[in-house]
Motif scaffolding. Structure first.
Motif, PDB file in Angstrom:
ATOM      1  N   PRO A  70       0.815  -1.221   0.000  1.00 56.65           N
ATOM      2  CA  PRO A  70       0.000   0.000   0.000  1.00 56.65           C
ATOM      3  C   PRO A  70       0.845   1.268   0.000  1.00 56.65           C
ATOM      4  O   PRO A  70       0.413   2.298  -0.518  1.00 56.65           O
ATOM      5  CB  PRO A  70      -0.825  -0.113   1.280  1.00 56.65           C
ATOM      6  CG  PRO A  70      -0.205  -1.185   2.101  1.00 56.65           C
ATOM      7  CD  PRO A  70       0.554  -2.067   1.180  1.00 56.65           C
ATOM      8  N   LEU A 145      -4.166   3.951   5.815  1.00 56.35           N
ATOM      9  CA  LEU A 145      -3.497   3.436   4.639  1.00 56.35           C
ATOM     10  C   LEU A 145      -3.523   1.915   4.680  1.00 56.35           C
ATOM     11  O   LEU A 145      -3.468   1.332   5.746  1.00 56.35           O
ATOM     12  CB  LEU A 145      -2.043   3.934   4.687  1.00 56.35           C
ATOM     13  CG  LEU A 145      -1.113   3.618   3.536  1.00 56.35           C
ATOM     14  CD1 LEU A 145      -1.586   4.307   2.276  1.00 56.35           C
ATOM     15  CD2 LEU A 145       0.297   4.105   3.871  1.00 56.35           C
ATOM     16  N   GLY A 146      -3.620   1.299   3.527  1.00 53.60           N
ATOM     17  CA  GLY A 146      -3.537  -0.157   3.495  1.00 53.60           C
ATOM     18  C   GLY A 146      -4.777  -0.778   2.876  1.00 53.60           C
ATOM     19  O   GLY A 146      -5.776  -0.107   2.599  1.00 53.60           O
ATOM     20  N   THR A 149      -6.558  -5.436   5.144  1.00 52.43           N
ATOM     21  CA  THR A 149      -5.865  -5.868   6.360  1.00 52.43           C
ATOM     22  C   THR A 149      -5.954  -4.805   7.448  1.00 52.43           C
ATOM     23  O   THR A 149      -6.169  -5.111   8.616  1.00 52.43           O
ATOM     24  CB  THR A 149      -4.367  -6.087   6.053  1.00 52.43           C
ATOM     25  OG1 THR A 149      -4.264  -6.727   4.806  1.00 52.43           O
ATOM     26  CG2 THR A 149      -3.703  -6.895   7.123  1.00 52.43           C
ATOM     27  N   THR A 150      -5.730  -3.552   7.077  1.00 51.67           N
ATOM     28  CA  THR A 150      -5.694  -2.493   8.083  1.00 51.67           C
ATOM     29  C   THR A 150      -7.034  -1.760   8.201  1.00 51.67           C
ATOM     30  O   THR A 150      -7.235  -0.998   9.140  1.00 51.67           O
ATOM     31  CB  THR A 150      -4.581  -1.464   7.763  1.00 51.67           C
ATOM     32  OG1 THR A 150      -4.722  -1.060   6.399  1.00 51.67           O
ATOM     33  CG2 THR A 150      -3.205  -2.065   7.969  1.00 51.67           C
TER      34      THR A 150
END
Lengths: 390, 360
Positions: A70, A145-146, A149-150
């Motif tokens: 990312p 950001l990401g 997953t995040t």
């Protein structure tokens, strides 16, 4: 160390490598060229380099390092927006560590910090929320950001901020979603991929079902993989086995973590807080429809894009960069015109040289320099031969 | 050597030392007047307690004859210490400022003898904190047999520095015949380290509290000159020593590979790491090879003396976990290659900037 060493067992690796070599022999005869398998996720790229997995694989397998970092795919204009936000007086701009070095058109967050902006590295968005509690006279912006997953942790943080009526906290949302991007790569006419390693931690959230189209419509095998080196070898073996058997399926190597239907709590939180954007700009790949998310209207008081004025100027990637071709597996990182010369980890031009998960940075830092140099020389020689005598 | 022997016979009779009666350092303590004199007396003179310093001259006067008797070259080094937090598990900025400079002398083969101590204090620092750090410096220096013979004190406005910066300059003497150099390593040389790597870097990151991890990691901060003395006696052919501070052993190995134009092959399975440090790095996505150490050194020694060096190291309290981690080679000059536990290999390059925790 328990739960770590078991997945790094060199003897088991040798057994798998033998199986892989056997399958490769059979498949190579059929294809007449190296098999190209893309690991979508930057975490896999990192592990592949960290354990030297490429140096162990037969020459008939080429790993193509996909767009799943990312930090790497963040366009320059968005970094400029980050810097602008960080430079607003009273703002404490919080970010994951590896984003601070990404170059904007004028400066990175690290440079902005050196000029006086209050930029702080956090390990979790909850740390940013803590800062908001501790600094009621400041505005805390978290650089979200990401991939998927995040996303859940930022969504949960927003929900927590709302529950506690914390008002001086907002997100600069740059979350992106993997499926449209994989689709864009599959639609690319230059595509030369034979199969995929699916992203383990994204799949932990979204499950396996969203990849069905890769197997069904595009007829490519995909195996969701864990991040330990044996996971990666095992998943590669599973992809080869599918190719060998003539199957195209979504398989799950990372079943100890990934449930077929994903994680309901995480998906609920994401659905509550975020909605798809019409399109999102990626470094190296350009604009991809529905590939980013923004905050829903009901949470706009936590949306930095609403709370502050952001210019959002689109800045084109440097012309000399061939990030897009590397991302799609058309060329290897060291075959790029500027690799190691104009573009280095110290002075990254292109996205992939930025983070340690970026394919170019990984090759530059961990790669087998001899192999790279000899291949580079080979390419130059071939070019010279093709050009003929002067 | 005792500093008292160096003190000129004409030294004045001991005067009454001043004391500070306020809890915090103010700009007045840097003003050059009585308040500054009181601060220096109360904090530094009292702690460092030696007659050279007590003469309050602008310079330390050291006997050349004594120096010449101990070797044929003078070694001088300087280092500034800035660390947050000032106190951390396993040490504090004072201990660090003594050990770090002693180590910089010792890895050149020098016997450390004298140190200077210059401090830059941010106004508002607790005087008691300063006293404790000065006494930590004194304890560390005494244990190491080194004297702090001159110093300087400055106080700056709030915000102009982070609580306390310390600079120490060290002077030592190199015995005749000892020749160590970063460009002297040859293919075949064994690469040794004196114990578990990365403790300091992990302990400091953890002590900052940003990562909210609960561990009992302690800095390995220690003065290595005793260990080095033992090593040089056991293996006089040692070609190179360096303490692996910022940038960790990865940085030191790259410096050697480049300067000596050798390749360096190390093995992950031979690299000594504490389980806590491994776990810490796994969780944060850090590479322990780049974590700072403050009591670990890298040594290159000809293969026939490697065993002797290793045995001597393991006999010393600061070398119990010493290990041979690899060799210099004639392949890939300038490159460091790590053979992974998994059976692959990778290049270990210099870091571009700071090591940053990864996103996911």
């Amino acid at each position: 160390m328990k739960y770590i060493d078991e997945f790094r067992d060199p003897e088991k690796a040798q057994t798998l490598l033998k199986e892989i070599a056997g399958l490769c022999d059979k498949l190579h005869g059929r294809k007449g060229r190296p098999l190209k398998i893309m690991e979508v996720c930057g975490g896999h790229t990192h592990a592949i380099f960290r354990y030297g997995i490429e140096t162990m694989l037969p020459d008939e397998i080429e790993l193509v390092h996909g767009p799943g970092c990312p930090v790497c795919v963040l366009p320059m204009g968005r970094v400029d927006d980050c810097v602008a936000l960080a430079e607003i007086p009273k703002v404490i701009f919080t970010t994951f560590g590896d984003a601070v070095r990404v170059p904007g058109s004028k400066k990175s967050l690290l440079q902005a910090k050196s000029e006086g902006a209050d930029v702080r590295m956090v390990y979790s968005p909850l740390d940013a929320l803590n800062l908001a509690r501790e600094n009621p006279d400041k505005e805390i912006v978290f650089f979200a950001l990401g991939f998927e997953t995040t996303m859940p942790s930022t969504a949960m943080t927003v929900l927590r901020a709302e529950a506690e009526s914390i008002k001086n906290f907002s997100l600069f949302c740059n979350h992106i979603t993997i499926i449209p991007t994989v689709k864009a790569i599959l639609d690319s006419p230059e595509l030369q991929l034979d199969g995929f390693l699916g992203p383990g931690h994204v799949s932990m959230v979204i499950g396996n079902a969203p990849y069905e189209f890769i197997a069904k419509q595009y007829e490519k095998p995909i195996v969701v993989a864990g991040f330990e080196p044996l996971d990666i070898l095992h998943a590669l073996w599973m992809v080869l086995k599918q190719l060998h058997d003539g199957r195209c399926e979504v398989e799950n190597q990372y079943a100890r973590v990934v449930a077929t239907h994903g994680n309901d709590v995480a998906l609920d939180a994401i659905g509550k807080v975020f909605e798809l954007r019409e399109f999102f700009e990626w470094r190296g790949l350009g604009s991809i429809d529905h590939s980013g998310v923004r905050m829903r209207k009901s949470y706009e008081k936590y949306d930095a894009e609403k709370k502050f004025t952001i210019r959002s100027v689109k800045i084109a990637d440097p012309k000399s960069c061939q990030c897009g071709e590397v991302l799609k597996g058309v060329i290897k990182p060291w075959e790029c015109k500027v690799f190691g010369s104009a573009c280095t980890p110290n002075t990254p031009l292109g996205a992939l040289m930025v983070s340690s998960e970026g394919a170019c940075a990984a090759y530059y830092q961990f790669g087998d320099s001899l192999k790279i140099h000899s291949r580079a020389a080979e390419i130059k020689n071939t070019e010279a031969m093709l050009a003929g005598p002067h | 050597m005792n500093v008292a022997e160096l003190t000129p016979p004409s030294a004045p009779a001991q005067r009454q030392l001043g004391t500070v009666n306020v809890p915090k350092v103010t700009m007045a303590h840097g003003g050059g007047g009585k308040a500054m004199r009181d601060l220096i007396d109360d904090v530094f003179i009292r702690a460092f307690d030696n007659k050279t310093l007590a003469t309050m001259e602008d310079q330390a006067r050291l006997s050349l004859v004594d120096l010449v008797a101990q070797g044929d070259r003078l070694a001088v080094t300087t280092d500034s210490y800035v660390i947050h937090p000032l106190r951390f598990p396993g040490g504090d900025i004072g201990k660090l400022a003594i050990c770090g400079t002693i180590n910089d002398l010792a890895v050149g083969g020098a016997k450390p003898l004298y140190l200077s101590c210059a401090v830059v204090i941010e106004e508002g620092l607790d005087v008691q904190t300063l006293r404790e750090i000065a006494s930590s410096m004194a304890r560390t220096a005494t244990a190491a047999g080194v004297s702090i013979v001159t110093g300087d004190t400055k106080v700056v406005d709030k915000g102009a520095c982070d609580k306390l910066f310390i600079n120490t300059t060290g002077i030592g003497v190199i015995r005749k015949g000892i020749e160590l150099g970063v460009n002297r390593v040859r293919p075949g040389d064994a690469i040794l380290v004196n114990g578990l790597l990365g403790d300091h870097g992990a302990a400091i990151l953890n002590a900052r509290g940003d990562m909210s991890l609960s561990t009992h990691l302690e800095s390995d901060c220690a003065a290595l000159h005793g260990l080095i003395e033992v090593m040089l006696r056991a293996a006089p052919g040692i070609r190179f020593l360096r303490d692996a501070t910022r940038g960790g052993i990865a940085t030191v190995l790259n410096e050697v590979a480049e300067a000596s134009q050798v390749g360096i092959d190390i093995h992950e399975s031979l690299t000594p790491l504490r389980d806590e440090v491994r776990a810490f790095c796994e969780i944060l996505g850090l590479d322990p090879l780049y974590l700072a150490n403050e009591g670990k050194l890298v040594c290159a020694v000809p293969p026939d003396q490697a065993e002797g060096a290793l045995a001597a190291m393991r006999n010393h309290p600061l070398g119990r976990n010493s290990a041979l981690i690899g060799h210099a080679t004639g392949d890939r000059p300038g490159r460091v290659v790590m053979h992974t536990v998994f059976g692959g290999h990778r290049i270990v390059d210099m870091l571009v900037g700071e090591q940053l925790p990864r996103i996911c």
